[in-house]
Design an enzyme around this catalytic site. Structure first.
Site, PDB file in Angstrom:
ATOM      1  N   ASP A  11      14.025  19.331  54.929  1.00 22.79           N
ATOM      2  CA  ASP A  11      14.231  18.875  56.305  1.00 22.79           C
ATOM      3  C   ASP A  11      13.055  18.009  56.720  1.00 22.79           C
ATOM      4  O   ASP A  11      11.907  18.285  56.369  1.00 22.79           O
ATOM      5  CB  ASP A  11      14.374  20.065  57.260  1.00 22.79           C
ATOM      6  CG  ASP A  11      13.105  20.895  57.358  1.00 22.79           C
ATOM      7  OD1 ASP A  11      12.360  20.734  58.347  1.00 22.79           O
ATOM      8  OD2 ASP A  11      12.837  21.708  56.444  1.00 22.79           O
ATOM      9  N   SER A  12      13.340  16.929  57.437  1.00 23.98           N
ATOM     10  CA  SER A  12      12.324  16.037  57.986  1.00 23.98           C
ATOM     11  C   SER A  12      11.423  15.504  56.875  1.00 23.98           C
ATOM     12  O   SER A  12      11.907  14.911  55.914  1.00 23.98           O
ATOM     13  CB  SER A  12      11.530  16.766  59.071  1.00 23.98           C
ATOM     14  OG  SER A  12      10.721  15.871  59.803  1.00 23.98           O
ATOM     15  N   ALA A  13      10.113  15.721  56.964  1.00 24.63           N
ATOM     16  CA  ALA A  13       9.218  15.279  55.899  1.00 24.63           C
ATOM     17  C   ALA A  13       9.636  15.884  54.567  1.00 24.63           C
ATOM     18  O   ALA A  13       9.582  15.226  53.518  1.00 24.63           O
ATOM     19  CB  ALA A  13       7.781  15.664  56.234  1.00 24.63           C
TER      20      ALA A  13
ATOM     21  N   ILE B 181      18.147  16.937  55.536  1.00 26.63           N
ATOM     22  CA  ILE B 181      18.320  17.194  56.964  1.00 26.63           C
ATOM     23  C   ILE B 181      17.322  16.353  57.739  1.00 26.63           C
ATOM     24  O   ILE B 181      16.110  16.600  57.685  1.00 26.63           O
ATOM     25  CB  ILE B 181      18.140  18.694  57.266  1.00 26.63           C
ATOM     26  CG1 ILE B 181      19.195  19.503  56.506  1.00 26.63           C
ATOM     27  CG2 ILE B 181      18.234  18.952  58.763  1.00 26.63           C
ATOM     28  CD1 ILE B 181      19.019  20.991  56.627  1.00 26.63           C
TER      29      ILE B 181
ATOM     30  N   HIS C 295      16.185  15.727  66.508  1.00 29.95           N
ATOM     31  CA  HIS C 295      15.648  15.891  65.161  1.00 29.95           C
ATOM     32  C   HIS C 295      15.979  17.281  64.591  1.00 29.95           C
ATOM     33  O   HIS C 295      15.914  18.284  65.296  1.00 29.95           O
ATOM     34  CB  HIS C 295      14.133  15.689  65.212  1.00 29.95           C
ATOM     35  CG  HIS C 295      13.466  15.645  63.887  1.00 29.95           C
ATOM     36  ND1 HIS C 295      13.855  14.794  62.879  1.00 29.95           N
ATOM     37  CD2 HIS C 295      12.412  16.352  63.391  1.00 29.95           C
ATOM     38  CE1 HIS C 295      13.079  14.975  61.840  1.00 29.95           C
ATOM     39  NE2 HIS C 295      12.201  15.917  62.102  1.00 29.95           N
TER      40      HIS C 295
END
Length: 309
Positions: A161-163, A188, A286
């Site tokens: 997820d994200s980074a 994600i 986010h």
């Protein structure tokens, strides 16, 4: 239209996470370096303490030590449902802008998904910026994933997820080049373009209630380690050759500073012939699929199960 619960979290999360623009690069670096030295925050902290009773009842947890360059080794936690011998593995790389450690949201979501899949979950606790760059963990994460591919008869789902989503894609690219492949990728709201090659990013920043562009630029520079590394596939995998990757599912909302990168990845995947299913949700923030209580997250979880089964 976003649900009421989503809108509540869209207002609440930035306050709880103390979202704000960067005061100065020097002050932010000092704040993070100090935070990483606090008890329970360093690389030896273990899984979030709030989850320990939960884990002891339902899972066994084995800590593995991974070697990194220059003594930058780090742990990975192998979480297995009690009384089971899974044939499938979920390797999940957590988000946090490359500067924040794994937290209960990541662990609860990953263990829930792994349980529904009848899989174990592997949670690497990779070294964080600004003290570390991608070079301190990339090789170890590739080797870790390759080992689980070899040891999982029913395949490995590589997620992030994200980074962590960008990191998962970067790991998948190196594995592809070395002739190894997880069965699926799950991304994600991934951060896949740290160099901001998408001009829409500035406009996206004005509507995101959570992420701030000034902080992300600092975090990107620290993680890359140098301006020359910002466009490397290990750092900005959306800019790489995307052919030959395993089937993938990606989620992102349009009230997310990172969504232009998601659109860029979608376009480039189509051009490369990569089987990427991209789910873009208007007005969502986010990493909405891992947020608690919101119906949009439940819908995304169902879509994920359908894709992975």
């Amino acid at each position: 239209m976003p649900s009421r619960r989503h809108e509540l979290l869209a207002r609440l999360i930035p306050r709880l996470r103390r979202s704000s623009e960067l005061d100065s690069v020097e002050a932010e670096r000092a704040r993070l370096e100090h935070h990483h030295t606090l008890p329970g925050q360093g690389p030896q902290r273990g899984l979030p303490t709030s989850l320990v009773p939960f884990f002891h009842r339902r899972f066994t947890v084995v800590r593995e030590e991974l070697a990194g360059p220059g003594g930058s080794g780090f742990p990975a936690y192998v979480v297995t449902p009690r009384g089971r011998s899974p044939r499938r593995t979920l390797v999940h790389l957590h988000g946090g802008g490359f500067v924040s450690p794994i937290d209960p949201f990541h662990v609860r979501w990953a263990t829930r998904l792994a349980t529904r899949l009848g899989a174990r979950v592997v949670l690497p606790d990779y070294p964080l910026a600004p003290e570390h760059t991608w070079r301190d963990s990339h090789r170890a994460l590739v080797d870790l994933t390759a080992r689980w591919v070899a040891d999982s008869p029913d395949g490995v789902v590589l997620s992030g997820d994200s980074a962590g989503g960008g990191l998962a894609l970067a790991v998948a690219l190196t594995l592809r080049d070395e002739g190894v492949s997880p069965s699926h990728l799950l991304l994600i709201a991934p951060w896949v373009d740290l160099g901001e090659s998408t001009p829409e990013t500035e406009a996206a920043a004005r509507t995101d209630p959570w992420l701030t562009i000034t902080k992300l630029r600092a975090y990107a520079a620290w993680w890359a380690g140098s301006e020359a590394d910002l466009e490397r596939p290990e750092v900005s995998p959306a800019l790489a050759d995307l052919s030959g990757l395993p089937p993938a599912l990606m989620f992102f909302g349009t009230r997310d500073l990172l969504h232009p990168g998601g659109r860029l990845l979608t376009r480039r995947a189509r051009e490369a012939g990569w089987a990427l299913t991209s789910v873009e949700e208007p007005g969502l923030i986010h990493v909405y699929p891992i947020l608690p209580i919101v119906p949009e997250a439940r819908r995304a979880f169902g879509q994920t199960l359908e894709f992975l089964r």
